[in-house]
Design a protein around this motif. Structure first.
Motif, PDB file in Angstrom:
ATOM      1  N   CYS A 114      25.129  15.973 -61.641  1.00 41.52           N
ATOM      2  CA  CYS A 114      25.923  15.111 -60.764  1.00 41.52           C
ATOM      3  C   CYS A 114      25.049  14.236 -59.876  1.00 41.52           C
ATOM      4  CB  CYS A 114      26.838  15.959 -59.877  1.00 41.52           C
ATOM      5  SG  CYS A 114      27.979  17.033 -60.769  1.00 41.52           S
ATOM      6  N   THR A 115      23.731  14.353 -59.973  1.00 37.48           N
ATOM      7  CA  THR A 115      22.835  13.587 -59.111  1.00 37.48           C
ATOM      8  C   THR A 115      22.594  12.196 -59.691  1.00 37.48           C
ATOM      9  OG1 THR A 115      20.837  14.409 -60.223  1.00 37.48           O
ATOM     10  CG2 THR A 115      21.679  15.696 -58.362  1.00 37.48           C
ATOM     11  N   PRO A 116      22.425  11.194 -58.841  1.00 35.29           N
ATOM     12  CA  PRO A 116      22.143   9.834 -59.338  1.00 35.29           C
ATOM     13  C   PRO A 116      20.914   9.764 -60.241  1.00 35.29           C
ATOM     14  CG  PRO A 116      22.750   9.761 -57.031  1.00 35.29           C
ATOM     15  CD  PRO A 116      22.607  11.219 -57.378  1.00 35.29           C
ATOM     16  N   MET A 117      19.905  10.557 -59.942  1.00 35.16           N
ATOM     17  CA  MET A 117      18.702  10.528 -60.756  1.00 35.16           C
ATOM     18  C   MET A 117      18.982  10.958 -62.188  1.00 35.16           C
ATOM     19  SD  MET A 117      15.138  12.656 -60.518  1.00 35.16           S
ATOM     20  CE  MET A 117      15.746  13.896 -61.660  1.00 35.16           C
ATOM     21  N   VAL A 118      19.629  12.106 -62.348  1.00 37.05           N
ATOM     22  CA  VAL A 118      19.900  12.628 -63.689  1.00 37.05           C
ATOM     23  C   VAL A 118      20.946  11.776 -64.393  1.00 37.05           C
ATOM     24  CG1 VAL A 118      20.768  14.611 -64.977  1.00 37.05           C
ATOM     25  CG2 VAL A 118      19.168  14.954 -63.086  1.00 37.05           C
ATOM     26  N   LEU A 119      21.932  11.285 -63.670  1.00 33.48           N
ATOM     27  CA  LEU A 119      22.927  10.394 -64.277  1.00 33.48           C
ATOM     28  C   LEU A 119      22.267   9.123 -64.810  1.00 33.48           C
ATOM     29  CD1 LEU A 119      25.794  10.837 -61.677  1.00 33.48           C
ATOM     30  CD2 LEU A 119      25.987  11.309 -64.134  1.00 33.48           C
ATOM     31  N   THR A 120      21.283   8.618 -64.090  1.00 35.80           N
ATOM     32  CA  THR A 120      20.575   7.413 -64.537  1.00 35.80           C
ATOM     33  C   THR A 120      19.697   7.699 -65.745  1.00 35.80           C
ATOM     34  OG1 THR A 120      20.538   6.502 -62.292  1.00 35.80           O
ATOM     35  CG2 THR A 120      18.939   5.622 -63.861  1.00 35.80           C
ATOM     36  N   LEU A 121      18.897   8.755 -65.652  1.00 35.88           N
ATOM     37  CA  LEU A 121      17.947   9.053 -66.720  1.00 35.88           C
ATOM     38  C   LEU A 121      18.620   9.651 -67.950  1.00 35.88           C
ATOM     39  CD1 LEU A 121      15.038  10.606 -64.585  1.00 35.88           C
ATOM     40  CD2 LEU A 121      15.267   8.256 -65.399  1.00 35.88           C
ATOM     41  N   GLY A 122      19.694  10.397 -67.747  1.00 34.93           N
ATOM     42  CA  GLY A 122      20.327  11.090 -68.866  1.00 34.93           C
ATOM     43  C   GLY A 122      21.419  10.323 -69.572  1.00 34.93           C
ATOM     44  N   SER A 123      21.999   9.334 -68.905  1.00 37.13           N
ATOM     45  CA  SER A 123      23.133   8.623 -69.504  1.00 37.13           C
ATOM     46  C   SER A 123      22.752   7.826 -70.741  1.00 37.13           C
ATOM     47  CB  SER A 123      23.767   7.689 -68.466  1.00 37.13           C
ATOM     48  OG  SER A 123      24.389   8.438 -67.437  1.00 37.13           O
ATOM     49  N   SER A 124      21.502   7.431 -70.843  1.00 39.20           N
ATOM     50  CA  SER A 124      21.062   6.641 -71.991  1.00 39.20           C
ATOM     51  C   SER A 124      20.490   7.502 -73.109  1.00 39.20           C
ATOM     52  CB  SER A 124      20.019   5.613 -71.550  1.00 39.20           C
ATOM     53  OG  SER A 124      18.892   6.259 -70.981  1.00 39.20           O
ATOM     54  N   GLY A 125      20.491   8.817 -72.928  1.00 39.47           N
ATOM     55  CA  GLY A 125      19.929   9.715 -73.933  1.00 39.47           C
ATOM     56  C   GLY A 125      20.998  10.391 -74.759  1.00 39.47           C
ATOM     57  N   PRO A 126      20.583  11.332 -75.591  1.00 42.75           N
ATOM     58  CA  PRO A 126      21.530  11.994 -76.497  1.00 42.75           C
ATOM     59  C   PRO A 126      22.453  12.998 -75.812  1.00 42.75           C
ATOM     60  CG  PRO A 126      19.343  12.939 -76.732  1.00 42.75           C
ATOM     61  CD  PRO A 126      19.194  11.765 -75.822  1.00 42.75           C
ATOM     62  N   PHE A 127      22.128  13.399 -74.579  1.00 38.76           N
ATOM     63  CA  PHE A 127      22.946  14.399 -73.882  1.00 38.76           C
ATOM     64  C   PHE A 127      23.713  13.713 -72.745  1.00 38.76           C
ATOM     65  CE2 PHE A 127      19.165  16.453 -75.623  1.00 38.76           C
ATOM     66  CZ  PHE A 127      19.745  17.417 -76.438  1.00 38.76           C
ATOM     67  N   ASN A 128      24.530  12.746 -73.136  1.00 40.90           N
ATOM     68  CA  ASN A 128      25.180  11.894 -72.133  1.00 40.90           C
ATOM     69  C   ASN A 128      26.688  12.113 -72.010  1.00 40.90           C
ATOM     70  OD1 ASN A 128      25.977  10.800 -74.541  1.00 40.90           O
ATOM     71  ND2 ASN A 128      25.143   8.759 -74.178  1.00 40.90           N
TER      72      ASN A 128
ATOM     73  N   GLY B 166      34.966  16.349 -66.591  1.00 46.90           N
ATOM     74  CA  GLY B 166      36.098  15.748 -65.907  1.00 46.90           C
ATOM     75  C   GLY B 166      35.768  15.154 -64.554  1.00 46.90           C
ATOM     76  N   LEU B 167      34.651  15.581 -63.966  1.00 46.88           N
ATOM     77  CA  LEU B 167      34.236  15.043 -62.671  1.00 46.88           C
ATOM     78  C   LEU B 167      33.390  13.784 -62.808  1.00 46.88           C
ATOM     79  CD1 LEU B 167      33.256  18.340 -60.788  1.00 46.88           C
ATOM     80  CD2 LEU B 167      35.356  17.011 -60.541  1.00 46.88           C
ATOM     81  N   GLY B 168      32.854  13.563 -64.027  1.00 41.05           N
ATOM     82  CA  GLY B 168      31.958  12.438 -64.236  1.00 41.05           C
ATOM     83  C   GLY B 168      30.494  12.827 -64.251  1.00 41.05           C
ATOM     84  N   CYS B 169      30.211  14.128 -64.186  1.00 41.98           N
ATOM     85  CA  CYS B 169      28.838  14.635 -64.239  1.00 41.98           C
ATOM     86  C   CYS B 169      28.405  14.845 -65.691  1.00 41.98           C
ATOM     87  CB  CYS B 169      28.726  15.948 -63.470  1.00 41.98           C
ATOM     88  SG  CYS B 169      29.288  15.855 -61.753  1.00 41.98           S
ATOM     89  N   LEU B 170      27.116  14.855 -65.932  1.00 49.54           N
ATOM     90  CA  LEU B 170      26.599  15.078 -67.284  1.00 49.54           C
ATOM     91  C   LEU B 170      26.680  16.560 -67.621  1.00 49.54           C
ATOM     92  CD1 LEU B 170      23.520  12.666 -67.390  1.00 49.54           C
ATOM     93  CD2 LEU B 170      25.805  12.330 -68.370  1.00 49.54           C
ATOM     94  N   LYS B 171      27.462  16.891 -68.642  1.00 49.41           N
ATOM     95  CA  LYS B 171      27.784  18.277 -68.970  1.00 49.41           C
ATOM     96  C   LYS B 171      26.561  19.109 -69.347  1.00 49.41           C
ATOM     97  CE  LYS B 171      30.882  17.579 -72.147  1.00 49.41           C
ATOM     98  NZ  LYS B 171      31.954  17.859 -73.141  1.00 49.41           N
ATOM     99  N   ASP B 172      25.719  18.583 -70.224  1.00 48.36           N
ATOM    100  CA  ASP B 172      24.613  19.384 -70.743  1.00 48.36           C
ATOM    101  C   ASP B 172      23.603  19.743 -69.652  1.00 48.36           C
ATOM    102  OD1 ASP B 172      25.031  19.541 -73.770  1.00 48.36           O
ATOM    103  OD2 ASP B 172      25.275  17.406 -73.400  1.00 48.36           O
TER     104      ASP B 172
END
Length: 425
Positions: free
Chosen positions: A282-296, A300-306
């Motif tokens: 749920c952190t901006p850092m991980v959302l930024t770095l992870g959203s463009s990868g395979p675990f994106n 339901g909250l909008g956080c990256l599940k993996d």
């Protein structure tokens, strides 16, 4: 992340220098009653003078919650009394200036706008203001506890903080060499130095008033807040997949925390607070770095599940390990502070906790604008292009990973109200 990538070699090279060199600069004439006495036992004095930061008695406020509120109380009621001293081990979520003192001009947190909300300037803390431990101390009327590497007339009467930003739970010297086993070793050295100094015939009243009482090491509160750097470094610096991190990294993290509690118990510690891993997905850092990868994939909250699954798995394993300890060891009190759960609560209902729904995934201090205002190449405090928002109190994230003064304050307030965020074993 950029900080540790670009400056790692500098840190690892100078780490070969004996750590105690920092302590030799901390000898203060205040601690000795005459010039002649100040020339005696310099090593003991230097070790005695550098400890760090304190946290304060927190259990009493939690003991009135029922099991239905999320508590598991083993029956140890500690009462409405502040601890005699607090001993802190961890990373940037609890570091109050150790990295800045140990490695000058290295940390982004040495620069504005860090510290701007409360301290009106950088304090060595990775926040715009106070950390969770600062708010906890204030609740009990404690002063902010000073860093282990403090070198300006430190006062450790109420405890000491060994936490260092970037530190890992595992015995890893990169990116920061002050891993958890070293922090506990520093505590042991400090304790022995204090005991030796207090038993010296040359001790002064000033010395006695600036170090913990001997009994404080047994009755004090021990706080451990570490492990997230092990996970983030593996995920993003080493490009490891979440399943690998859960299988290979998490068990080592839990093992290190488990051993730290054991080692501290052998030194007389009985009372522990262990913070679990935050909801990193749920952190901006991980959302930024992870959203463009395979675990994106998001939940339901909008956080990256993996990524949150890694944190959740870590926390489940941590609770299992601590439960084992409480059954193996008599007269030990362990509480888990559930910052993971509180983060999810604030994401689900920001307004309830005083935050802006539009800012729940954004860094207050950062670069890039919506949706996350985070760019690893333009870090807060490390690049003037990264600007702070006008209302940090409406944000949960200060710089993309660390919390705002407002979030830390609200978390402590919720803990004090006996909400489900602390758990007992």
């Amino acid at each position: 992340m950029r900080l540790f990538q670009t400056k790692t070699h500098y840190i690892s090279q100078i780490f070969n220098v004996n750590i105690q060199v920092y302590h030799l600069d901390n000898i203060k004439a205040c601690y000795f009653s005459s010039p002649d006495q100040s020339n005696q036992n310099p090593i003991h004095r230097s070790n005695m003078v550098n400890p760090i930061f304190s946290l304060y008695w927190v259990w009493a406020i939690f003991f009135f919650a029922s099991e239905s509120d999320g508590f598991r109380d083993r029956g140890a009621v500690l009462g409405h009394h502040s601890p005699p001293a607090i001993f802190v081990f961890g990373d940037s979520l609890s570091d109050t200036g150790n990295l800045m003192a140990a490695f000058p001009f290295l940390a982004d947190a040495e620069n504005s706008p860090y510290g701007s909300t409360f301290f009106h300037g950088p304090s060595g803390r990775y926040s715009d203001g106070r950390l969770i431990i600062d708010f906890m101390a204030s609740k009990w009327g404690f002063p902010f506890v000073e860093p282990y590497f403090e070198n300006i007339v430190p006062n450790y009467r109420r405890g000491i903080n060994f936490a260092v930003s970037g530190a890992t739970a595992r015995n890893v010297t990169e990116p920061i060499p002050f891993f958890l086993p070293l922090q506990t070793d520093q505590f042991v050295r400090f304790k022995r130095s204090v005991n030796a100094s207090l038993n010296s015939e040359h001790k002064s009243d000033c010395l006695v008033s600036h170090v913990p009482e001997v009994k404080s090491f047994e009755d004090g509160l021990y706080m451990i807040f570490i492990g997230v750097n092990d996970i983030l470094n593996s995920l993003f610096l080493n490009a490891s997949a979440p399943p690998f991190v859960m299988e290979e990294i998490v068990p080592r993290v839990i093992s290190s925390i488990f051993k730290a509690v054991q080692d501290l118990y052998k030194e007389g510690a009985k009372n522990f607070i262990v913070f679990n891993i935050p909801a990193i997905g749920c952190t901006p850092m991980v959302l930024t770095l992870g959203s463009s990868g395979p675990f994106n994939s998001t939940d339901g909250l909008g956080c990256l599940k993996d990524y949150n699954q890694v944190a959740r798995y870590s926390n489940n394993e941590l609770e299992k390990a601590l439960a084992i300890l409480t059954h193996q060891i008599e007269h030990i009190n362990i509480m888990v502070a559930d910052i993971y759960g509180f983060m999810l609560k604030t994401i689900a209902n920001p307004a309830r906790y005083g935050f802006d729904d539009r800012a729940k995934f954004k860094a207050c201090c950062g670069f890039g604008g919506d949706p996350f205002n985070y760019n690893p190449l333009v870090p807060c405090g490390g690049n003037p292009a990264a600007k702070a928002c006008s209302q940090p109190s409406k944000y949960t994230s200060w710089d993309g990973l660390h919390f705002t003064d407002a979030f830390n304050h609200r978390f402590v307030e919720e803990m004090m109200k006996s909400t489900p965020f602390p758990k007992f074993y």
